[in-house]
Design a protein around this motif. Structure first.
Motif, PDB file in Angstrom:
ATOM      1  N   VAL A   1       1.298  23.323  25.919  1.00  0.00           N
ATOM      2  CA  VAL A   1       2.389  23.310  25.480  1.00  0.00           C
ATOM      3  C   VAL A   1       2.600  22.804  23.912  1.00  0.00           C
ATOM      4  O   VAL A   1       1.751  22.318  23.290  1.00  0.00           O
ATOM      5  N   ARG A   2       3.469  23.672  23.363  1.00  0.00           N
ATOM      6  CA  ARG A   2       3.710  23.537  21.902  1.00  0.00           C
ATOM      7  C   ARG A   2       5.225  23.805  21.653  1.00  0.00           C
ATOM      8  O   ARG A   2       6.112  24.218  22.379  1.00  0.00           O
ATOM      9  N   SER A   3       5.755  23.392  20.315  1.00  0.00           N
ATOM     10  CA  SER A   3       6.979  23.846  19.979  1.00  0.00           C
ATOM     11  C   SER A   3       6.839  24.509  18.633  1.00  0.00           C
ATOM     12  O   SER A   3       5.956  24.493  17.928  1.00  0.00           O
ATOM     13  N   THR A   4       7.823  25.353  18.259  1.00  0.00           N
ATOM     14  CA  THR A   4       7.980  26.062  17.082  1.00  0.00           C
ATOM     15  C   THR A   4       9.465  25.815  16.543  1.00  0.00           C
ATOM     16  O   THR A   4      10.289  25.711  16.953  1.00  0.00           O
ATOM     17  N   PRO A   5       9.451  25.630  14.929  1.00  0.00           N
ATOM     18  CA  PRO A   5      10.901  25.500  14.462  1.00  0.00           C
ATOM     19  C   PRO A   5      11.579  26.682  14.256  1.00  0.00           C
ATOM     20  O   PRO A   5      11.069  27.972  14.429  1.00  0.00           O
ATOM     21  N   ASN A   6      12.930  26.832  13.965  1.00  0.00           N
ATOM     22  CA  ASN A   6      13.850  27.983  13.638  1.00  0.00           C
ATOM     23  C   ASN A   6      13.554  29.040  15.010  1.00  0.00           C
ATOM     24  O   ASN A   6      13.751  28.901  16.100  1.00  0.00           O
ATOM     25  N   GLN A   7      13.235  30.241  14.513  1.00  0.00           N
ATOM     26  CA  GLN A   7      13.041  31.282  15.519  1.00  0.00           C
ATOM     27  C   GLN A   7      11.575  31.740  15.527  1.00  0.00           C
ATOM     28  O   GLN A   7      11.198  32.780  15.913  1.00  0.00           O
ATOM     29  N   ASP A   8      10.679  30.771  15.089  1.00  0.00           N
ATOM     30  CA  ASP A   8       9.338  31.307  15.191  1.00  0.00           C
ATOM     31  C   ASP A   8       8.837  31.287  16.541  1.00  0.00           C
ATOM     32  O   ASP A   8       9.418  30.677  17.418  1.00  0.00           O
ATOM     33  N   ASN A   9       7.795  31.914  16.793  1.00  0.00           N
ATOM     34  CA  ASN A   9       7.251  31.820  18.141  1.00  0.00           C
ATOM     35  C   ASN A   9       5.820  31.972  18.349  1.00  0.00           C
ATOM     36  O   ASN A   9       5.140  32.189  17.121  1.00  0.00           O
TER      37      ASN A   9
END
Ligand code: MN3
Length: 233
Positions: free
Chosen positions: A173-181
């Motif tokens: 599981v991870r997250s990314t800022p803005n519209q990064d992927n």
């Protein structure tokens, strides 16, 4: 007066041909010459009461379309990218010409993420198969995955996305800022993700991002997630 009118007609003609150019361009996600808004694939109210119809309509028809238009506008000035797939561009951002790199990252990322997200939304499916087995193997239980994912979605400061990704079959599981992927790192394959920009939930949930993230489990299309996982192996 006459001059203004002629200017107006000429401008309209240019805008008009631009629209035709976008419409006849390559299909969404498979070419860089005129990306198109993919159909949502279901009615705006299909996810009620978990995600409301008005949010879905604005999110798809306005926000997603705006990413595509900005991406297309930028690519007109960079013919060297003609024929490149969006996946390819996002996986190799540092190789792109500098003048379009940030736009491809933000608006191309936005187009990819939303196209991915719509397919992951459907009520009435359940985790099963290889993905379910891998969740139990890597997180201990479905409950642990859900807790970890919710924490990641809540912990993403400001706008962004939380993801379940497959790193050669291992789930993270991870997250990314803005519209990064996750494609931008070139290794991990997204299995599912949630948009935690306020535009994805604010009309119904206001500041209660946690309630929106919990509601997401009711509309996650596990069949699509399973397909994504199998594709990563
Ligand atoms: Mn969004």
């Amino acid at each position: 007066m006459e001059t203004n009118r002629r200017t107006f007609i000429r401008t309209s003609a240019v805008l008009g041909s631009g629209l035709i150019w976008y419409r006849t361009g390559a299909l969404s996600l498979t070419g860089s010459q005129g990306f198109e808004l993919p159909s949502l694939g279901f009615a705006f109210d299909a996810l009620e009461p978990y995600i409301d119809a008005q949010t879905m309509q604005i999110h798809h028809d306005k926000h997603h379309l705006a990413y595509i238009n900005k991406l297309n506008e930028a690519l007109v000035s960079e013919p060297s990218l003609n024929g490149k797939s969006l996946n390819d561009m996002l996986m190799h951002l540092p190789d792109l010409p500098e003048k379009v790199r940030t736009i491809v990252r933000n608006h191309g990322g936005g187009h990819w993420n939303h196209s991915f997200f719509w397919k992951l939304l459907r009520t009435g499916t359940h985790a099963q198969g290889k993905l379910n087995e891998a969740i139990v193997r890597d997180f201990g239980s479905m409950e642990n995955l859900m807790t970890t994912f919710e924490k990641s979605a809540l912990g993403q400061f400001g706008s962004g996305w939380a993801w379940l990704v497959s790193d050669k079959g291992k789930l993270l599981v991870r997250s990314t800022p803005n519209q990064d992927n996750p494609l931008m790192d070139g290794v991990q394959v997204p299995v599912f993700g949630i948009d935690v920009w306020e535009h994805a939930y604010y009309l119904k949930y206001q500041n209660r991002r946690g309630d929106y993230v919990k509601a997401f489990w009711n509309v996650l299309n596990w069949d699509e997630a399973e397909k994504n996982y199998l594709g990563s192996l």
